[in-house]
Design a protein around this motif. Sequence first.
Motif, PDB file in Angstrom:
ATOM      1  N   ARG A 251     -62.956  18.227  40.977  1.00  0.00           N
ATOM      2  CA  ARG A 251     -61.686  18.851  41.338  1.00  0.00           C
ATOM      3  C   ARG A 251     -61.919  20.234  41.938  1.00  0.00           C
ATOM      4  O   ARG A 251     -61.143  20.718  42.734  1.00  0.00           O
ATOM      5  CB  ARG A 251     -60.797  18.989  40.088  1.00  0.00           C
ATOM      6  CG  ARG A 251     -60.280  17.675  39.593  1.00  0.00           C
ATOM      7  CD  ARG A 251     -59.482  17.864  38.327  1.00  0.00           C
ATOM      8  NE  ARG A 251     -60.331  18.298  37.217  1.00  0.00           N
ATOM      9  CZ  ARG A 251     -59.868  18.659  36.033  1.00  0.00           C
ATOM     10  NH1 ARG A 251     -58.578  18.653  35.804  1.00  0.00           N
ATOM     11  NH2 ARG A 251     -60.691  19.035  35.077  1.00  0.00           N
ATOM     12  N   ARG A 252     -63.014  20.864  41.504  1.00  0.00           N
ATOM     13  CA  ARG A 252     -63.305  22.201  41.991  1.00  0.00           C
ATOM     14  C   ARG A 252     -64.420  22.168  43.040  1.00  0.00           C
ATOM     15  O   ARG A 252     -64.344  22.831  44.070  1.00  0.00           O
ATOM     16  CB  ARG A 252     -63.717  23.084  40.801  1.00  0.00           C
ATOM     17  CG  ARG A 252     -64.309  24.419  41.084  1.00  0.00           C
ATOM     18  CD  ARG A 252     -63.423  25.346  41.902  1.00  0.00           C
ATOM     19  NE  ARG A 252     -62.030  25.406  41.490  1.00  0.00           N
ATOM     20  CZ  ARG A 252     -61.566  26.180  40.513  1.00  0.00           C
ATOM     21  NH1 ARG A 252     -62.380  26.939  39.824  1.00  0.00           N
ATOM     22  NH2 ARG A 252     -60.290  26.192  40.231  1.00  0.00           N
ATOM     23  N   CYS A 253     -65.448  21.339  42.816  1.00  0.00           N
ATOM     24  CA  CYS A 253     -66.640  21.398  43.664  1.00  0.00           C
ATOM     25  C   CYS A 253     -66.448  20.648  44.979  1.00  0.00           C
ATOM     26  O   CYS A 253     -66.945  21.076  46.013  1.00  0.00           O
ATOM     27  CB  CYS A 253     -67.840  20.843  42.909  1.00  0.00           C
ATOM     28  SG  CYS A 253     -68.101  21.679  41.366  1.00  0.00           S
ATOM     29  N   VAL A 254     -65.784  19.497  44.923  1.00  0.00           N
ATOM     30  CA  VAL A 254     -65.490  18.750  46.149  1.00  0.00           C
ATOM     31  C   VAL A 254     -63.989  18.480  46.121  1.00  0.00           C
ATOM     32  O   VAL A 254     -63.572  17.367  45.820  1.00  0.00           O
ATOM     33  CB  VAL A 254     -66.263  17.421  46.208  1.00  0.00           C
ATOM     34  CG1 VAL A 254     -66.158  16.810  47.606  1.00  0.00           C
ATOM     35  CG2 VAL A 254     -67.711  17.612  45.816  1.00  0.00           C
ATOM     36  N   PRO A 255     -63.172  19.501  46.385  1.00  0.00           N
ATOM     37  CA  PRO A 255     -61.736  19.348  46.107  1.00  0.00           C
ATOM     38  C   PRO A 255     -61.134  18.188  46.894  1.00  0.00           C
ATOM     39  O   PRO A 255     -61.409  18.014  48.076  1.00  0.00           O
ATOM     40  CB  PRO A 255     -61.135  20.676  46.564  1.00  0.00           C
ATOM     41  CG  PRO A 255     -62.257  21.615  46.643  1.00  0.00           C
ATOM     42  CD  PRO A 255     -63.463  20.816  46.975  1.00  0.00           C
ATOM     43  N   ILE A 258     -54.821  17.964  46.179  1.00  0.00           N
ATOM     44  CA  ILE A 258     -54.433  19.359  46.372  1.00  0.00           C
ATOM     45  C   ILE A 258     -55.002  20.243  45.278  1.00  0.00           C
ATOM     46  O   ILE A 258     -54.450  21.279  44.939  1.00  0.00           O
ATOM     47  CB  ILE A 258     -52.893  19.496  46.394  1.00  0.00           C
ATOM     48  CG1 ILE A 258     -52.287  18.724  45.217  1.00  0.00           C
ATOM     49  CG2 ILE A 258     -52.320  19.026  47.699  1.00  0.00           C
ATOM     50  CD1 ILE A 258     -50.838  19.014  45.010  1.00  0.00           C
ATOM     51  N   TYR A 259     -56.141  19.836  44.720  1.00  0.00           N
ATOM     52  CA  TYR A 259     -56.680  20.596  43.584  1.00  0.00           C
ATOM     53  C   TYR A 259     -57.157  21.982  43.990  1.00  0.00           C
ATOM     54  O   TYR A 259     -57.336  22.845  43.139  1.00  0.00           O
ATOM     55  CB  TYR A 259     -57.817  19.825  42.915  1.00  0.00           C
ATOM     56  CG  TYR A 259     -57.294  18.816  41.921  1.00  0.00           C
ATOM     57  CD1 TYR A 259     -56.716  19.232  40.735  1.00  0.00           C
ATOM     58  CD2 TYR A 259     -57.358  17.460  42.187  1.00  0.00           C
ATOM     59  CE1 TYR A 259     -56.214  18.320  39.836  1.00  0.00           C
ATOM     60  CE2 TYR A 259     -56.858  16.538  41.292  1.00  0.00           C
ATOM     61  CZ  TYR A 259     -56.291  16.979  40.120  1.00  0.00           C
ATOM     62  OH  TYR A 259     -55.791  16.074  39.229  1.00  0.00           O
ATOM     63  N   ASP A 260     -57.381  22.207  45.323  1.00  0.00           N
ATOM     64  CA  ASP A 260     -57.815  23.546  45.722  1.00  0.00           C
ATOM     65  C   ASP A 260     -56.682  24.564  45.622  1.00  0.00           C
ATOM     66  O   ASP A 260     -56.906  25.746  45.813  1.00  0.00           O
ATOM     67  CB  ASP A 260     -58.393  23.493  47.138  1.00  0.00           C
ATOM     68  CG  ASP A 260     -57.497  22.702  48.074  1.00  0.00           C
ATOM     69  OD1 ASP A 260     -56.491  22.149  47.584  1.00  0.00           O
ATOM     70  OD2 ASP A 260     -57.797  22.642  49.282  1.00  0.00           O
ATOM     71  N   PHE A 264     -57.859  26.986  37.809  1.00  0.00           N
ATOM     72  CA  PHE A 264     -58.280  26.484  36.507  1.00  0.00           C
ATOM     73  C   PHE A 264     -59.781  26.689  36.351  1.00  0.00           C
ATOM     74  O   PHE A 264     -60.494  26.873  37.327  1.00  0.00           O
ATOM     75  CB  PHE A 264     -57.916  25.007  36.331  1.00  0.00           C
ATOM     76  CG  PHE A 264     -58.568  24.078  37.313  1.00  0.00           C
ATOM     77  CD1 PHE A 264     -58.035  23.897  38.565  1.00  0.00           C
ATOM     78  CD2 PHE A 264     -59.721  23.377  36.971  1.00  0.00           C
ATOM     79  CE1 PHE A 264     -58.636  23.033  39.485  1.00  0.00           C
ATOM     80  CE2 PHE A 264     -60.317  22.527  37.866  1.00  0.00           C
ATOM     81  CZ  PHE A 264     -59.771  22.359  39.138  1.00  0.00           C
ATOM     82  N   ASP A 265     -60.234  26.692  35.119  1.00  0.00           N
ATOM     83  CA  ASP A 265     -61.662  26.884  34.845  1.00  0.00           C
ATOM     84  C   ASP A 265     -62.307  25.540  34.566  1.00  0.00           C
ATOM     85  O   ASP A 265     -61.633  24.572  34.229  1.00  0.00           O
ATOM     86  CB  ASP A 265     -61.845  27.786  33.611  1.00  0.00           C
ATOM     87  CG  ASP A 265     -61.169  29.125  33.808  1.00  0.00           C
ATOM     88  OD1 ASP A 265     -61.118  29.571  34.964  1.00  0.00           O
ATOM     89  OD2 ASP A 265     -60.690  29.689  32.806  1.00  0.00           O
TER      90      ASP A 265
END
Lengths: 398, 441
Positions: A251-255, A258-260, A264-265
């Motif tokens: 969700r963070r590394c290869v968004p 619309i997770y970008d 969130f941590d």
Amino acid sequence: MTDIDPQITGETMPAPGVAPGTLHTEDLLVNMGPQHPSTHGVLRLLLRTDGELVVEATPHIGYLHRCAEKIGENVTPVQFVPMTDRLDYLAAMNNNHGYSLAVEKLCGIEVPERARYIRVIMCELNRIASHLVSFGSYGLDMGAFTPFLYAFREREYIVDLFEATCGARLTYNYLTIGGAAADLPAGFLDRLAWFLDYFEPKIDEYNRLLSYNYIFVKRTAGVGVISAADAIAYGLTGPCLRGSGVRWDLRRCVPYEIYDRFEFDIPIGVPGGTDDIPPEVVVGDSWSRYYVRMLEMKQSVRILRQCLRQIPDGEYRAKVPRVLKLPAGEVYLEVEGARGQLGFLVVGDNGPIPRRVKVRGPSFCNLSIIPHVCRRVLLADVAAILGSIDVVMGEVDR
Amino acid sequence: MAACLSPVGAVRVGTGVQKFAFPIFLILLLASIALAWAPALLWPNKPLLVRDVLAVVGVVAFVSLFAMFAIWWERKVAARIQSRLGPMRVGGWHGWAQSLADGLKLFQKEDIFLAGADRPLYRLAAYIAFVPALCLFLALPFSTAWIARDLDVGLIFILALLGLGVLGVLLAGWASNNKWSIYGAMREACQMISYEIPLGFALLVPILTAGTLRLTAIGDLQDAGFPSWLAFHNPFLLIAAVLFFVATLASCKRAPFDLPEAESELVAGYHTEYSGFRWALFFFAEYAEMFAAGALAAILFFGAWHSPLPAEWGRTWRSGPLWQQALHGVLFSGPLWLIGKGLFFVYVQMWLRWTLPRIRLDQVMYACVQVMLPLAMLNLLAHAVWQWLVPADSLLAQIANGVCTAIGAVTIVAILATIAYGLFHRRRLVGTLVVDHRPGA
């Protein structure tokens, strides 16, 4: 004797060296499963035990095989979405989502803005629901009955929300190609906001009840340690990988989706003694994997709060042709499911039915580390390790 | 090896003597009654025999009733702790007849024997587990008068019978021909035999104080009100009480020491293969032992059948008219107090069971050998030295008594306050879902 697989009877395994005149001992082969309370479904572990000590554990799978991928190659993508519910049935929304994304990418379908938010809301809610089951049943594996009921009490609110949305409580068939199958019902967002306010303090309560419990920490800390290198080598993903201290979350590394847009941590396993982590904890042990899930529920609540603020009005589903032609080509897409990276490979050949559908079930890959970790551990530790890896057999066997 | 792994199907029922099991049972029952009464009609000792029969019937009735009540109660306690309702249907009020219904169901269930099971031992095991649990009630005083046999070695008798239970479990595990059962039996054996030692050392402390093994005598030492309860005499007795309670948890296979039947590891442990009434016997034995352990803790440490009020205050009522005697039984001392205290300890055992996770086997052994055993031995030594050096009426002894009494009183008040808080907020604490989904809500 002859009709039993020699591997099961242990005849092919080297017999322990017994000197003449000494007491004869031999390893005991025990079947843990496919019907066993702590194998979480129909996993069968063949344990070679020396008293209480488990010398080695071999997982045998396939008891829940339903030819999911083959079915996917015989029905249209919209028809296959209900089948994805049955893979990881504890996080069915995430499966719907992953498959829909893969097909949309292949066909080039643009999803409306509101539908994207609906998808994120559903996926994060289902992640919480799935982690709640994991937390509750992990307590059950450790002999604490009560957290299980509490977890299911909270999960009930989420399942009620899903029921209000799509009528189903376990297999939703809600997120589909082009968006969602229906709009959110009236009052959904208010109920969701109420639930988030109710639920967030409960996580701390459960941490006090179970996570920091002295006996629970003694049972899980330092048990089944998986190093970061091992975790990567065995293809572990999700909370199992993050529990080993690798900060990797799709969700963070290869968004995707619309997770970008959300803050969130990514919680990871940290060594004991820091903050409120008990001193016995080692990075990559069962406790870390378990605790990462507890922290992830908090992050999901954070994402849901941002969704509530940002969700726009509009269409809940893109205009998708009734007969969707899949263009020639292939798409492989991974999303961060509740248990790890859930991948869908869809190969189209200008027809309505995919030529090939392949699923990468995170539980399947996570399960592969069992023989490596369950070596010379106690019988009770097998339950601790298996529970912390949190497999769903529907996804392993597909 | 192959035999153990062979498919579990082949089950034999209704063959040989089993077909006539019930008629044989009836004939034996009638015969035993005849045997009991025929000499009684001729003997001059008839009243004694009647007394004994009455005592045995009373003990059996009490244990059965208690087990049925405790099973229902445990389900209600568990349900409340887990914000559920528990049994609500059978019998009407809060499902009070649930255990009766369960008992009936178990009674008519098929008695399954596995093909590879050692049948005689398999049958015997359930009785060997059940009978000692029943027998120990013969020497368990409910008050000075309410006791079947006032043995001068009552404590040792009860301890011996508590220890015998392990034999039934071992036999059950062995005879079931199931590897999980064997694991359960082995765990039970090593756990129980280890915990007998700190249990014994903890018991020696009140024995040292009382100077007798006769339970009625130990009980009557503690009739001068709350501060005179043995646990509050000095710190070592208080520690001994805690050690005793923990050790009984282990020897009754209660959480967090319920490893022999750890369902997440061993399916159901030693009784995996048992079904129907034979399984119920194990259950009955467990609950009977729970109460016995609780009652023993009450007798040895917590005032036995005496109320927290000094018996001196109600001395005249004891020999007064009937209503005064009855009131004396309720207010000052009587079997009701012992049953109440026993139930309290059973409740604490349930409370722990539904709160704590389970300990691992090596940790159970570590806790016993490395922690409890040295502690119990040092405690005994220290208590002996204390008794030798500090006279009972000295200032130091009185201060120790006062401090321990205060600790006990604060603990009890804290528990009562917690219960009251829970009762007062019971609607809020269980959550709206439970209240909304209640039958009839």
